[in-house]
Design an enzyme around this catalytic site. Structure first.
Site, PDB file in Angstrom:
ATOM      1  N   LYS A 172     -24.797   9.013  13.729  1.00 45.06           N
ATOM      2  CA  LYS A 172     -23.393   9.317  13.400  1.00 45.06           C
ATOM      3  C   LYS A 172     -23.089   8.846  11.969  1.00 45.06           C
ATOM      4  CE  LYS A 172     -20.533  10.945  15.584  1.00 45.06           C
ATOM      5  NZ  LYS A 172     -20.124  12.355  15.827  1.00 45.06           N
ATOM      6  N   LEU A 218     -18.948   4.197  30.820  1.00 43.75           N
ATOM      7  CA  LEU A 218     -18.543   3.052  31.651  1.00 43.75           C
ATOM      8  C   LEU A 218     -17.471   3.375  32.705  1.00 43.75           C
ATOM      9  CD1 LEU A 218     -18.836  -0.079  32.115  1.00 43.75           C
ATOM     10  CD2 LEU A 218     -16.815  -0.308  30.670  1.00 43.75           C
ATOM     11  N   PHE A 242     -16.442  16.133  26.686  1.00 40.35           N
ATOM     12  CA  PHE A 242     -15.282  15.348  27.131  1.00 40.35           C
ATOM     13  C   PHE A 242     -14.095  15.456  26.161  1.00 40.35           C
ATOM     14  CE2 PHE A 242     -13.759  10.732  26.689  1.00 40.35           C
ATOM     15  CZ  PHE A 242     -12.665  10.905  27.531  1.00 40.35           C
ATOM     16  N   THR A 270     -17.157   7.924  14.931  1.00 36.76           N
ATOM     17  CA  THR A 270     -17.006   6.790  15.830  1.00 36.76           C
ATOM     18  C   THR A 270     -16.885   5.467  15.078  1.00 36.76           C
ATOM     19  OG1 THR A 270     -18.221   5.522  17.492  1.00 36.76           O
ATOM     20  CG2 THR A 270     -19.546   6.793  15.983  1.00 36.76           C
ATOM     21  N   ASP A 271     -16.323   4.465  15.755  1.00 39.28           N
ATOM     22  CA  ASP A 271     -16.270   3.118  15.161  1.00 39.28           C
ATOM     23  C   ASP A 271     -17.636   2.435  15.183  1.00 39.28           C
ATOM     24  OD1 ASP A 271     -16.464   2.598  17.902  1.00 39.28           O
ATOM     25  OD2 ASP A 271     -14.674   1.329  18.011  1.00 39.28           O
ATOM     26  N   GLU A 272     -18.599   3.007  15.953  1.00 39.43           N
ATOM     27  CA  GLU A 272     -19.904   2.341  16.084  1.00 39.43           C
ATOM     28  C   GLU A 272     -20.678   2.319  14.767  1.00 39.43           C
ATOM     29  OE1 GLU A 272     -22.242   2.900  19.524  1.00 39.43           O
ATOM     30  OE2 GLU A 272     -20.512   3.188  20.824  1.00 39.43           O
ATOM     31  N   TYR A 321     -27.948   6.110  18.187  1.00 39.71           N
ATOM     32  CA  TYR A 321     -26.735   6.949  18.197  1.00 39.71           C
ATOM     33  C   TYR A 321     -25.872   6.644  16.972  1.00 39.71           C
ATOM     34  CZ  TYR A 321     -21.849   8.093  19.171  1.00 39.71           C
ATOM     35  OH  TYR A 321     -20.542   8.531  19.059  1.00 39.71           O
ATOM     36  N   ASN A 332     -13.142   6.202  23.964  1.00 38.83           N
ATOM     37  CA  ASN A 332     -12.178   7.042  24.675  1.00 38.83           C
ATOM     38  C   ASN A 332     -12.400   6.962  26.177  1.00 38.83           C
ATOM     39  OD1 ASN A 332     -11.359   9.954  22.702  1.00 38.83           O
ATOM     40  ND2 ASN A 332     -11.885   7.937  21.963  1.00 38.83           N
TER      41      ASN A 332
HETATM   42  P1  NAD Z   1     -19.845  14.601  24.986  1.00 35.21           P
HETATM   43  O1  NAD Z   1     -21.253  14.125  25.052  1.00 35.21           O
HETATM   44  O2  NAD Z   1     -18.986  14.508  26.194  1.00 35.21           O
HETATM   45  O3  NAD Z   1     -19.816  16.144  24.546  1.00 35.21           O
HETATM   46  C1  NAD Z   1     -20.603  16.632  23.509  1.00 35.21           C
HETATM   47  C2  NAD Z   1     -20.527  18.161  23.536  1.00 35.21           C
HETATM   48  O4  NAD Z   1     -21.325  18.659  22.445  1.00 35.21           O
HETATM   49  C3  NAD Z   1     -21.095  18.794  24.808  1.00 35.21           C
HETATM   50  O5  NAD Z   1     -20.260  19.820  25.262  1.00 35.21           O
HETATM   51  C4  NAD Z   1     -22.443  19.347  24.365  1.00 35.21           C
HETATM   52  O6  NAD Z   1     -22.874  20.464  25.125  1.00 35.21           O
HETATM   53  C5  NAD Z   1     -22.171  19.702  22.912  1.00 35.21           C
HETATM   54  N1  NAD Z   1     -23.384  19.719  22.093  1.00 35.21           N
HETATM   55  C6  NAD Z   1     -24.351  18.754  22.038  1.00 35.21           C
HETATM   56  N2  NAD Z   1     -25.326  19.138  21.192  1.00 35.21           N
HETATM   57  C7  NAD Z   1     -24.946  20.334  20.678  1.00 35.21           C
HETATM   58  C8  NAD Z   1     -25.526  21.206  19.727  1.00 35.21           C
HETATM   59  N3  NAD Z   1     -26.721  20.952  19.148  1.00 35.21           N
HETATM   60  N4  NAD Z   1     -24.879  22.349  19.418  1.00 35.21           N
HETATM   61  C9  NAD Z   1     -23.685  22.645  20.013  1.00 35.21           C
HETATM   62  N5  NAD Z   1     -23.105  21.858  20.930  1.00 35.21           N
HETATM   63  C10 NAD Z   1     -23.718  20.706  21.252  1.00 35.21           C
HETATM   64  O7  NAD Z   1     -19.200  13.846  23.772  1.00 35.21           O
HETATM   65  P2  NAD Z   1     -17.710  13.277  23.598  1.00 35.21           P
HETATM   66  O8  NAD Z   1     -17.629  11.954  24.238  1.00 35.21           O
HETATM   67  O9  NAD Z   1     -16.753  14.335  23.936  1.00 35.21           O
HETATM   68  O10 NAD Z   1     -17.691  13.015  22.008  1.00 35.21           O
HETATM   69  C11 NAD Z   1     -17.278  14.058  21.117  1.00 35.21           C
HETATM   70  C12 NAD Z   1     -17.383  13.539  19.695  1.00 35.21           C
HETATM   71  O11 NAD Z   1     -16.550  12.402  19.536  1.00 35.21           O
HETATM   72  C13 NAD Z   1     -18.796  13.090  19.312  1.00 35.21           C
HETATM   73  O12 NAD Z   1     -19.019  13.486  17.982  1.00 35.21           O
HETATM   74  C14 NAD Z   1     -18.741  11.572  19.427  1.00 35.21           C
HETATM   75  O13 NAD Z   1     -19.647  10.976  18.532  1.00 35.21           O
HETATM   76  C15 NAD Z   1     -17.308  11.299  19.029  1.00 35.21           C
HETATM   77  N6  NAD Z   1     -16.706  10.091  19.603  1.00 35.21           N
HETATM   78  C16 NAD Z   1     -16.762   9.862  20.952  1.00 35.21           C
HETATM   79  C17 NAD Z   1     -16.122   8.742  21.489  1.00 35.21           C
HETATM   80  C18 NAD Z   1     -16.136   8.447  22.971  1.00 35.21           C
HETATM   81  O14 NAD Z   1     -15.677   7.383  23.374  1.00 35.21           O
HETATM   82  N7  NAD Z   1     -16.612   9.349  23.822  1.00 35.21           N
HETATM   83  C19 NAD Z   1     -15.449   7.861  20.629  1.00 35.21           C
HETATM   84  C20 NAD Z   1     -15.431   8.128  19.257  1.00 35.21           C
HETATM   85  C21 NAD Z   1     -16.043   9.258  18.758  1.00 35.21           C
HETATM   86  O1  DAU Z   2     -16.972   3.130  20.311  1.00 33.81           O
HETATM   87  C1  DAU Z   2     -17.000   4.513  20.403  1.00 33.81           C
HETATM   88  C2  DAU Z   2     -18.172   4.945  21.250  1.00 33.81           C
HETATM   89  O2  DAU Z   2     -17.840   4.632  22.603  1.00 33.81           O
HETATM   90  C3  DAU Z   2     -18.525   6.425  21.118  1.00 33.81           C
HETATM   91  O3  DAU Z   2     -18.919   6.673  19.797  1.00 33.81           O
HETATM   92  C4  DAU Z   2     -19.650   6.803  22.077  1.00 33.81           C
HETATM   93  O4  DAU Z   2     -19.897   8.193  22.015  1.00 33.81           O
HETATM   94  C5  DAU Z   2     -19.217   6.432  23.480  1.00 33.81           C
HETATM   95  O5  DAU Z   2     -20.265   6.692  24.393  1.00 33.81           O
HETATM   96  C6  DAU Z   2     -18.820   4.954  23.552  1.00 33.81           C
HETATM   97  O6  DAU Z   2     -19.980   4.105  23.372  1.00 33.81           O
HETATM   98  P1  DAU Z   2     -20.209   2.796  24.267  1.00 33.81           P
HETATM   99  O7  DAU Z   2     -21.634   2.468  24.258  1.00 33.81           O
HETATM  100  O8  DAU Z   2     -19.248   1.731  23.878  1.00 33.81           O
HETATM  101  O9  DAU Z   2     -19.732   3.382  25.691  1.00 33.81           O
HETATM  102  P2  DAU Z   2     -20.310   3.220  27.171  1.00 33.81           P
HETATM  103  O10 DAU Z   2     -19.297   3.805  28.089  1.00 33.81           O
HETATM  104  O11 DAU Z   2     -21.707   3.671  27.290  1.00 33.81           O
HETATM  105  O12 DAU Z   2     -20.293   1.637  27.366  1.00 33.81           O
HETATM  106  C7  DAU Z   2     -19.107   0.882  27.194  1.00 33.81           C
HETATM  107  C8  DAU Z   2     -19.467  -0.568  27.373  1.00 33.81           C
HETATM  108  O13 DAU Z   2     -19.830  -0.798  28.750  1.00 33.81           O
HETATM  109  C9  DAU Z   2     -20.683  -1.007  26.561  1.00 33.81           C
HETATM  110  O14 DAU Z   2     -20.475  -2.330  26.093  1.00 33.81           O
HETATM  111  C10 DAU Z   2     -21.832  -0.973  27.560  1.00 33.81           C
HETATM  112  C11 DAU Z   2     -21.165  -1.289  28.876  1.00 33.81           C
HETATM  113  N1  DAU Z   2     -21.763  -0.640  30.072  1.00 33.81           N
HETATM  114  C12 DAU Z   2     -21.968   0.704  30.060  1.00 33.81           C
HETATM  115  C13 DAU Z   2     -22.528   1.325  31.151  1.00 33.81           C
HETATM  116  C14 DAU Z   2     -22.778   2.818  31.127  1.00 33.81           C
HETATM  117  C15 DAU Z   2     -22.061  -1.402  31.186  1.00 33.81           C
HETATM  118  O15 DAU Z   2     -21.832  -2.639  31.216  1.00 33.81           O
HETATM  119  N2  DAU Z   2     -22.616  -0.777  32.275  1.00 33.81           N
HETATM  120  C16 DAU Z   2     -22.878   0.558  32.302  1.00 33.81           C
HETATM  121  O16 DAU Z   2     -23.422   1.064  33.312  1.00 33.81           O
END
Ligand code: NAD
Ligand code: DAU
Length: 353
Positions: free
Chosen positions: A162, A198, A10, A132-134, A158, A188
């Site tokens: 991280k 979500l 993503f 991540t902030d987590e 997770y 994001n």
């Molecule tokens: P995502 O799950 O959408 O994508 C992860 C990508 O990494 C995929 O394309 C997957 O194929 C690849 N991947 C997984 N394991 C791999 C491996 N062993 N070798 C090579 N490629 C591999 O994740 P995202 O939401 O795009 O998050 C990207 C980064 O940002 C992550 O490090 C995540 O911790 C961080 N992050 C995400 C969020 C969020 O809200 N999504 C917020 C803060 C930080």
């Molecule tokens: O804070 C940054 C993180 O945000 C990233 O590091 C993670 O990669 C990313 O997945 C995200 O984590 P969350 O657990 O916060 O995201 P998620 O979208 O899974 O859930 C957001 C909130 O919504 C969380 O409080 C759980 C809730 N939720 C989620 C799902 C999937 C629901 O209530 N119902 C659902 O079906």
């Protein structure tokens, strides 16, 4: 060129698209293509010579060494990770493997590559770790937001993996001098997000006439950042961040989950009205996520002070664009909703009923 890991996911894919829109510097995208990786997201760049794709696992040291030697990137931007908290609860092993062992492997390969560079290139080299902030744990409603100095207290598998990767990155700077940068970002949302998270899950379920599963009481708070703003923050940190520093990235958009879901419903009511009733009628409360963090909130003032970065989108503008994007790109969503995805939906939600 720059090397991006996880560029078919993503945020990584959004970053690659944004980067090549504003720069002619080539990108080497290394991705294992797990369930979360989707090259369809990069289809517009299919015939663009500036983007090189290599399918590889970041845990595969020999493959990474070969790619570094061949392409000689000036920077590594490390996005690749297992990223979904619920999946980490069902199966933490993949998270330890990719997020900890994978980051370690990449750091070792980067260090060996960096150490051999001529002095000028060595000085200019960067390893930017996307985190991540987590890692900071959970806040009460009255706690101050997470700052870069907030002690780590990860609560999910997770978050723990991280946090471990952040510590390794820090140690590689402190011990070996590897020029690292770390960003810790909030939730994001935006185009091309896998519909296990979500916002895209709620949009997909709403349109399919399925329940909108809110965990627990729906009062958990997240800070939401439009993905394009995360990408611009990373570009700034890469260009001008101080080596060894960490930067919090956030949207100043604290929202309760229930309010986020209701906003999505209201936008859909406006843009794709149902024949009768509101999408809000589909909201259901399901069993909570084990160890569910109550509140995340980011203090992003350091990034603003140091590099002048602020987000361009408010939650209102970003979520409206996002809902419209999913309505306009149903084909992309259908494409990722593979058999594996349907299996995940059964595993995660059946037991929450
Ligand atoms: P995502 O799950 O959408 O994508 C992860 C990508 O990494 C995929 O394309 C997957 O194929 C690849 N991947 C997984 N394991 C791999 C491996 N062993 N070798 C090579 N490629 C591999 O994740 P995202 O939401 O795009 O998050 C990207 C980064 O940002 C992550 O490090 C995540 O911790 C961080 N992050 C995400 C969020 C969020 O809200 N999504 C917020 C803060 C930080
Ligand atoms: O804070 C940054 C993180 O945000 C990233 O590091 C993670 O990669 C990313 O997945 C995200 O984590 P969350 O657990 O916060 O995201 P998620 O979208 O899974 O859930 C957001 C909130 O919504 C969380 O409080 C759980 C809730 N939720 C989620 C799902 C999937 C629901 O209530 N119902 C659902 O079906």
């Amino acid at each position: 060129m720059i090397l991006v890991t996880g560029g078919a996911g993503f945020i990584g894919a959004n970053f690659v698209l944004d980067w090549l829109e504003s720069s002619d510097e080539s990108v080497l995208n290394i991705d294992k293509l797990t369930y979360a990786g989707n090259l369809g997201t990069l289809k517009a760049l299919e015939h663009d010579a500036r983007l090189v794709f290599e399918r590889a696992d970041i845990c595969d040291r020999a493959a990474i060494d070969t790619l570094l030697a061949k392409h000689q990137p000036r920077a590594i931007l490390h996005f690749a990770a297992e990223s979904h908290v619920d999946r980490s609860i069902h199966g933490p092993a993949d998270f330890v493997q990719t997020n900890v062992v994978g980051t370690f492997t990449l750091l070792e390969a980067a260090r060996m590559h960096w150490i051999k560079l001529p002095e000028e290139q060595k000085q200019a080299f960067r390893f930017l770790h996307v985190s991540t902030d987590e890692v900071f744990g959970s806040l009460s409603s009255t706690d101050p937001q997470f700052a870069e100095t907030t002690p780590y207290a990860p609560n999910s598998p997770y978050a723990a993996t991280k946090a471990a990767s952040d510590h390794l990155v820090r140690a590689y700077h402190h011990t070996y001098g590897l020029p690292v940068l770390t960003t810790n970002c909030s939730n994001n949302y935006g185009p091309y997000q896998f519909p296990e998270k979500l916002i895209p899950l709620m949009i997909a379920n709403a349109l399919a006439g399925e329940p909108l599963p809110v965990y627990g009481d729906g009062q958990n708070v997240r800070d939401w950042l439009y993905v394009g703003d995360h990408c611009s923050a990373i570009r700034e940190v890469l260009a001008r961040g101080d080596v060894g520093e960490t930067y919090n990235v956030g949207g100043w958009n604290e929202k309760k989950n229930l309010d986020v879901v209701r906003t999505v419903c209201d936008l859909l009511d406006e843009l794709r009205p149902k024949s009768s009733g509101s999408y809000r009628d589909q909201i259901t409360y399901v069993k909570d996520r084990p160890g569910h963090d109550r509140r995340y909130a980011i203090d992003a003032r350091k990034l603003e002070r140091a590099l002048g970065w602020t987000p361009a989108e408010t939650f209102e503008t970003g979520i409206a664009k996002t809902v419209q994007w999913y309505l306009d790109n149903q084909q992309w969503v259908d494409g990722v909703a593979s058999g594996e995805y349907r299996k995940w939906v059964e595993t995660n939600y059946a037991q929450r009923a």
